[in-house]
Design an enzyme around this catalytic site. Structure first.
Site, mmCIF file in Angstrom:
data_model
loop_
_atom_site.group_PDB
_atom_site.id
_atom_site.type_symbol
_atom_site.label_atom_id
_atom_site.label_comp_id
_atom_site.label_asym_id
_atom_site.label_seq_id
_atom_site.Cartn_x
_atom_site.Cartn_y
_atom_site.Cartn_z
ATOM 1 N N HIS A 1 -8.019 1.255 2.014
ATOM 2 C CA HIS A 1 -7.856 0.899 3.422
ATOM 3 C C HIS A 1 -8.643 1.851 4.323
ATOM 4 O O HIS A 1 -8.105 2.436 5.270
ATOM 5 C CB HIS A 1 -6.376 0.910 3.815
ATOM 6 N N GLU B 1 0.830 -1.193 0.000
ATOM 7 C CA GLU B 1 0.000 0.000 0.000
ATOM 8 C C GLU B 1 0.870 1.251 0.000
ATOM 9 O O GLU B 1 1.967 1.242 0.564
ATOM 10 C CB GLU B 1 -0.930 0.008 1.221
#
Length: 411
Positions: A292, A269
């Site tokens: 997220h 990420e």
């Protein structure tokens, strides 16, 4: 609560990444007014300078507290992670420096559960691909492939705080719930357990993952598991990015083995909002990708701010370590008429005897004592009657004991 070895007005608390205002309110209400706030994450030399004289630091998920960074913060005595995960902190290094780390493991449970349920409804109605078509100027009204969730089987992998709440919400909307967990868990409502992951994958119309990131769960949903799912079944992952092998999922989506997916977490990420993101799942029909944000609601952040701040206050005020993720947990009573000495040390033979020797050599009575150890670190809390005149001297004597990591006293 009376005075501390470091007075409250001198305890410097640094909060990064826009920690919710609830945290500041709780801290100031408890008498901690030396609070410094920063809206974004900080790294490198700027971070080292910022925490060099900090006693407490609060972060979210982007600030990395490595062993090297922690080594520059000699005054630091506790850390608050205003989020669920603590991977951004070197927990072992913090423990060996006598620094407990606290987080908020359950404060965003409702937010994650609501997102998961909403995504399940959208996937069953094939909203993601229909939305993309309309955005592209294509009007394709059809009921083909769109279904109600009532009567559908939801398979939940991991029946903890989030998984069980998803179960309750889903059942209220008429879904049949099956679940699998490696630990025996009491079913809520009419949910029924599965004996194995394979059994769950074979009966579920939609699979929702709610497991931690461990060696056991790494790539637990890969090509073989995706093939065991019912053809056209859906997959939701709002747990951890390491749990699903995303390339295998992309291939299963392309061939129709998986009919749709919602993914909120990824193996890799971006470190911040300015960094580009790339995934094999991008551009696929009936796929929801979110950055997220499962627990990213204002309500969750408010709850997290209050919860973590309260843990920091409790540790600073009276030494209780309940809720620490890297430290032995000790629940301590309030103080009345005593001075409390906190001694954190390497777990070596004879330390407790040496601690008590410091008190007995001065004729001081121990009103209460609490000790917990793990393989590496011990934590002994001693309540001494009254307010000894030489509190600082006693602290220095305790610091001189072989194996001592950190000493504080509260009175």
């Amino acid at each position: 609560m009376g005075r501390l070895s470091v007075p409250k007005d001198r305890i410097r608390i640094v909060l990064l990444e826009g920690v919710h205002a609830n945290a500041v309110r709780s801290l100031t209400h408890a008498g901690y007014h030396n609070v410094v706030e920063h809206k974004g994450a900080v790294e490198g030399e700027a971070l080292r300078r910022l925490i060099a004289d900090a006693h407490v630091i609060g972060i979210r998920s982007q600030t990395r507290l490595t062993a090297d960074v922690l080594a520059t913060a000699e005054r630091l005595f506790c850390i608050g992670c205003f989020c669920i995960g603590t991977n951004q902190v070197d927990l072992a290094a913090a423990k060996l420096r006598g620094v407990p780390v606290f987080n908020a493991p359950y404060s965003n449970t409702r937010s994650v559960a609501e997102l998961v349920l909403g995504e399940i409804i959208l996937l069953f109605r094939r909203v993601p691909e229909k939305s993309a078509l309309v955005h592209a100027g294509i009007w394709r009204k059809t009921a083909s492939g769109a279904h109600e969730i009532r009567g559908r089987v939801l398979g939940i992998v991991g029946y903890g705080h989030i998984g069980s709440q998803v179960s309750v919400l889903a059942e209220a909307l008429g879904m049949q719930v099956r679940y699998f967990d490696i630990e025996p868990k009491l079913a809520l409502g009419n949910a029924k357990p599965c004996e194995s992951l394979d059994e769950l994958l074979g009966v579920a119309d939609v699979v929702s993952l709610h497991v931690p990131a461990t060696a056991l769960t790494r790539n637990m949903i890969a090509a073989a598991e995706l093939q065991r799912m019912r053809p056209g079944a859906l997959l939701v992952n709002a747990s951890r990015g390491s749990v699903v092998e995303v390339q295998a999922l992309a291939e299963a989506l392309r061939c129709g083995q998986v009919g749709g997916a919602a993914v909120d977490v990824f193996p890799s990420e971006p470190s911040g909002n300015d960094e580009a993101f790339s995934s094999p799942l991008q551009g696929l029909a009936n796929v929801i990708l979110t950055p997220h944000v499962g627990g990213s609601t204002e309500e969750a952040q408010a709850n997290i701010g209050a919860e973590v701040a309260e843990k920091l206050i409790r540790y600073s005020d009276n030494g209780s370590t309940i809720g620490a993720v890297n430290f032995v947990e000790v629940a301590l009573p309030g103080q009345t008429g005593v001075t409390r000495f906190l001694h954190i040390h390497r777990n070596l033979p004879g330390v407790l005897m040496a601690v008590n020797g410091v008190f007995s050599s001065r004729g001081l009575n121990i009103a209460g004592q609490y000790l917990r150890t793990d393989a590496e670190v011990g934590y002994v809390v001693s309540d001494i009657d009254g307010e000894p005149e030489e509190g600082v001297g006693i602290r220095r004597a305790l610091e001189a004991i072989d194996g001592t990591i950190r000493v504080r006293f509260l009175y």
